[in-house]
Design a protein around this motif. Structure first.
Motif, mmCIF file in Angstrom:
data_model
loop_
_atom_site.group_PDB
_atom_site.id
_atom_site.type_symbol
_atom_site.label_atom_id
_atom_site.label_comp_id
_atom_site.label_asym_id
_atom_site.label_seq_id
_atom_site.Cartn_x
_atom_site.Cartn_y
_atom_site.Cartn_z
ATOM 1 N N CYS A 1 0.835 -1.197 0.000
ATOM 2 C CA CYS A 1 0.000 0.000 0.000
ATOM 3 C C CYS A 1 0.871 1.248 0.000
ATOM 4 N N GLY A 2 0.304 2.342 -0.499
ATOM 5 C CA GLY A 2 0.992 3.626 -0.475
ATOM 6 C C GLY A 2 0.084 4.720 -0.995
ATOM 7 N N ASP A 3 0.592 5.936 -0.937
ATOM 8 C CA ASP A 3 -0.167 7.081 -1.427
ATOM 9 C C ASP A 3 0.350 7.602 -2.756
ATOM 10 N N ARG A 4 1.515 7.114 -3.194
ATOM 11 C CA ARG A 4 2.052 7.527 -4.490
ATOM 12 C C ARG A 4 2.976 6.446 -5.025
ATOM 13 N N ASN A 5 3.132 6.433 -6.335
ATOM 14 C CA ASN A 5 4.070 5.504 -6.977
ATOM 15 C C ASN A 5 5.468 6.094 -6.883
ATOM 16 N N ASN A 6 6.400 5.328 -6.355
ATOM 17 C CA ASN A 6 7.776 5.795 -6.204
ATOM 18 C C ASN A 6 8.646 5.486 -7.413
ATOM 19 N N ASN A 7 8.203 4.588 -8.281
ATOM 20 C CA ASN A 7 8.979 4.185 -9.450
ATOM 21 C C ASN A 7 8.165 4.435 -10.718
ATOM 22 N N GLY A 8 8.819 4.326 -11.851
ATOM 23 C CA GLY A 8 8.152 4.561 -13.120
ATOM 24 C C GLY A 8 7.382 3.349 -13.616
ATOM 25 N N LYS A 9 6.554 3.591 -14.621
ATOM 26 C CA LYS A 9 5.765 2.518 -15.220
ATOM 27 C C LYS A 9 6.644 1.570 -16.014
ATOM 28 N N ALA A 10 6.169 0.328 -16.087
ATOM 29 C CA ALA A 10 6.814 -0.715 -16.885
ATOM 30 C C ALA A 10 5.866 -1.081 -18.024
ATOM 31 N N ASN A 11 6.284 -2.004 -18.859
ATOM 32 C CA ASN A 11 5.404 -2.497 -19.919
ATOM 33 C C ASN A 11 4.279 -3.318 -19.308
ATOM 34 N N ALA A 12 3.108 -3.209 -19.883
ATOM 35 C CA ALA A 12 1.945 -3.943 -19.368
ATOM 36 C C ALA A 12 2.204 -5.441 -19.324
ATOM 37 N N ARG A 13 2.977 -5.958 -20.274
ATOM 38 C CA ARG A 13 3.234 -7.406 -20.326
ATOM 39 C C ARG A 13 4.063 -7.905 -19.139
ATOM 40 N N ASP A 14 4.698 -6.988 -18.391
ATOM 41 C CA ASP A 14 5.494 -7.393 -17.229
ATOM 42 C C ASP A 14 4.624 -7.736 -16.021
ATOM 43 N N CYS A 15 3.343 -7.402 -16.076
ATOM 44 C CA CYS A 15 2.384 -7.753 -15.026
ATOM 45 C C CYS A 15 1.349 -8.677 -15.650
ATOM 46 N N LYS A 16 1.411 -9.932 -15.317
ATOM 47 C CA LYS A 16 0.546 -10.948 -15.924
ATOM 48 C C LYS A 16 -0.844 -10.944 -15.301
ATOM 49 N N TYR A 17 -1.840 -11.127 -16.153
ATOM 50 C CA TYR A 17 -3.213 -11.249 -15.671
ATOM 51 C C TYR A 17 -3.385 -12.638 -15.067
ATOM 52 N N ILE A 18 -3.825 -12.671 -13.806
ATOM 53 C CA ILE A 18 -4.069 -13.943 -13.124
ATOM 54 C C ILE A 18 -5.526 -13.925 -12.670
ATOM 55 N N SER A 19 -6.366 -14.677 -13.380
ATOM 56 C CA SER A 19 -7.799 -14.602 -13.126
ATOM 57 C C SER A 19 -8.169 -14.984 -11.691
ATOM 58 N N ALA A 20 -7.455 -15.912 -11.084
ATOM 59 C CA ALA A 20 -7.759 -16.314 -9.713
ATOM 60 C C ALA A 20 -7.578 -15.152 -8.732
ATOM 61 N N HIS A 21 -6.682 -14.241 -9.056
ATOM 62 C CA HIS A 21 -6.438 -13.086 -8.193
ATOM 63 C C HIS A 21 -7.340 -11.910 -8.551
ATOM 64 N N GLY A 22 -8.004 -11.978 -9.688
ATOM 65 C CA GLY A 22 -8.953 -10.950 -10.075
ATOM 66 C C GLY A 22 -8.364 -9.809 -10.875
ATOM 67 N N GLY A 23 -7.149 -9.969 -11.373
ATOM 68 C CA GLY A 23 -6.552 -8.914 -12.185
ATOM 69 C C GLY A 23 -5.069 -9.136 -12.357
#
Length: 112
Positions: free
Chosen positions: A77-99
């Protein structure tokens, strides 16, 4: 107390999957071993981690953002992102987790 958020505008997300449902902000670079973490507070809930349980935990911590890291094993948790964005493909969609769930070195961030 529940917070009111204006989710009407484009939040600049690099991946719009489930954005309306889960308020997905995007995939961000994330450190390891508690160094250079994108969000500052680890708050793993008991039981199976989903996007909703992580967001609920961060809302209880009165923080604006919730993040799923370690392929769905960690909630941050946090109130702001401390690092920059990555490519969307670096975060895999996992349906069991809901996103999307960040893998090694990445975190999927959601607005609470």
């Amino acid at each position: 107390k529940k917070r009111d958020h204006d989710n009407s505008g484009d939040n600049g997300s690099n991946d719009k999957r489930n954005n309306g449902k889960n308020n997905y902000e995007g995939c961000y670079r994330d450190g390891a071993h508690n160094q250079d973490r994108n969000l500052e507070k680890k708050v793993n809930p008991n039981g199976f981690l989903t996007v909703d349980t992580c967001k609920e935990k961060c809302e209880n911590e009165v923080m604006e953002l919730a993040g799923i890291a370690a392929s769905g094993q960690e909630c941050w948790c946090g109130d702001r992102n401390n690092n920059g964005k990555a490519n969307a493909r670096d975060c895999k969609y996992i349906s069991a987790h809901g996103g999307p769930s960040g893998g090694t070195g990445f975190i999927s961030v959601y607005r609470v």
